[in-house]
Design an enzyme around this catalytic site. Structure first.
Site, PDB file in Angstrom:
ATOM      1  N   ASP A  92       0.759  -1.263  -0.019  1.00  0.00           N
ATOM      2  CA  ASP A  92      -0.009  -0.034   0.172  1.00  0.00           C
ATOM      3  C   ASP A  92       0.820   1.393   0.098  1.00  0.00           C
ATOM      4  OD1 ASP A  92      -2.481   1.642   0.373  1.00  0.00           O
ATOM      5  OD2 ASP A  92      -1.519   1.979   2.421  1.00  0.00           O
ATOM      6  N   ASP A 124       1.119  -7.606  -5.043  1.00  0.00           N
ATOM      7  CA  ASP A 124       0.234  -6.725  -4.135  1.00  0.00           C
ATOM      8  C   ASP A 124       0.293  -5.115  -4.258  1.00  0.00           C
ATOM      9  OD1 ASP A 124      -1.888  -6.124  -2.055  1.00  0.00           O
ATOM     10  OD2 ASP A 124      -0.363  -5.785  -0.638  1.00  0.00           O
ATOM     11  N   TYR A 125       0.165  -4.730  -5.521  1.00  0.00           N
ATOM     12  CA  TYR A 125       0.114  -3.542  -5.925  1.00  0.00           C
ATOM     13  C   TYR A 125      -1.414  -2.798  -5.844  1.00  0.00           C
ATOM     14  CZ  TYR A 125       4.671  -2.851  -8.273  1.00  0.00           C
ATOM     15  OH  TYR A 125       6.218  -2.711  -8.570  1.00  0.00           O
ATOM     16  N   GLU A 126      -1.480  -1.506  -5.073  1.00  0.00           N
ATOM     17  CA  GLU A 126      -2.748  -1.375  -4.527  1.00  0.00           C
ATOM     18  C   GLU A 126      -2.930   0.189  -5.519  1.00  0.00           C
ATOM     19  OE1 GLU A 126      -3.483  -1.716  -0.561  1.00  0.00           O
ATOM     20  OE2 GLU A 126      -2.714  -3.614  -0.588  1.00  0.00           O
ATOM     21  N   HIS A 127      -1.903   0.926  -5.930  1.00  0.00           N
ATOM     22  CA  HIS A 127      -1.939   2.383  -6.577  1.00  0.00           C
ATOM     23  C   HIS A 127      -1.349   1.982  -7.854  1.00  0.00           C
ATOM     24  CE1 HIS A 127      -3.322   3.515  -2.624  1.00  0.00           C
ATOM     25  NE2 HIS A 127      -2.351   3.003  -2.056  1.00  0.00           N
TER      26      HIS A 127
END
Length: 304
Positions: A111, A151-154
């Site tokens: 995150d 787990d890339y979130e942006h």
């Protein structure tokens, strides 16, 4: 009974048995736990490990940012942002030697990094993949790791094909080079996140082994019935994938263990759809003594 009738009855019985057994073939004893992101001095050896589960530790995170006071994106050149002091290459070696059922992977993205969003910012597909393969291969070999989690979130671009081709290309290269044995993705129910991960799944789902769907990103008021509905939705979205259930061990979000998480998992297990459980995260579980980790592994290995 003549031979032709006997054969027909036998075939019917075999079909019935196969149909009945196939409804429960999806259950798995896979347990996964993220570790190291919160810098709370947690070690692999702190976490209870049931010898009958397939246990994956996931180091969090490797991020393609610099490690200076002001982090800057580095186009696929990854650095370590987990608690290296307590989770070192020698620690990986020791836990795997002590527990043959343990595998260790790393997660990329996350995150945030030092208070800023950890944005996915490729300069181009080819340059990002080349840098990512090189930098991650070095870390994976140094730590003797077994897999990778995404787990890339942006995202700094609205072009979902770029994300799909970068991540899909990375996984294919690492697997093709024999660097990793498994790969997973960790999406959650956010429009931008889902657009990118579903684009990735449609193009490269065949090289992705597990979907660590972040069910704990739903509201804390989530009920068992709602959780099961969410699970069906994501199983449909990631059709053909092994969608794992999940909880947040600090009880801040989603369907928490004390409010019915294990009941929901029991329902899925009875349907042959409990493909595994993962936890965010060991750092937060340490103070409580890992009670939910123990309960999760007991459920996964039970015959009920």
């Amino acid at each position: 009974m003549n031979s032709s009738k006997f054969l027909l009855v036998s075939l019917a019985l075999q079909t019935l048995m196969m149909t009945s057994s196939s409804t429960k073939t999806g259950n798995s004893n896979l347990f996964r736990e993220y570790i190291g992101a919160m810098f709370k001095n947690v070690r692999f050896t702190d976490v209870p490990i049931n010898p009958d589960v397939d246990f994956h530790f996931i180091l969090a995170f490797a991020i393609d940012y610099t490690t200076g006071s002001l982090p800057l994106a580095t186009n696929g050149a990854f650095n370590i942002f987990w608690d290296e002091r307590n989770l070192s290459p020698s620690d990986v070696s020791l836990i795997k030697a002590k527990h043959p059922n343990v595998r260790v992977g790393l997660s990329i993205g996350g995150d945030s990094v030092k208070g800023l969003n950890a944005n996915f910012t490729p300069s181009s597909v080819s340059s990002w993949v080349g840098n990512a393969v090189s930098s991650l291969t070095k870390i994976i070999k140094e730590y003797d790791l077994d897999g990778i989690d995404i787990d890339y979130e942006h995202f700094s671009t609205n072009d979902t094909k770029i994300f799909a081709d970068c991540i899909g290309g990375l996984i294919k290269k690492l697997k093709g080079n024999g660097v990793i044995k498994f790969a997973s993705i960790a999406p959650f129910n956010d429009d931008e996140v889902q657009r990118n991960y579903l684009a990735l799944w449609r193009r490269y789902g065949h090289v992705i082994d597990y979907v660590n769907f972040q069910f704990y990103a739903y509201d804390k008021s989530t009920t068992v019935a709602q959780f099961l509905k969410y699970f069906e939705e994501q199983k449909h979205n990631y059709r053909g994938g092994k969608v794992l259930t999940s909880f947040n061990s600090d009880n801040s979000r989603g369907l928490i263990p004390d409010n019915g998480f294990f009941k929901a998992c029991g329902v899925l297990k009875s349907k042959g759809e409990l493909y595994g459980i993962f936890v965010w995260c060991a750092d937060d579980s340490k103070e409580a003594g890992f009670p939910y980790e123990k309960q999760s592994q007991e459920l996964l290995t039970s015959s009920a």
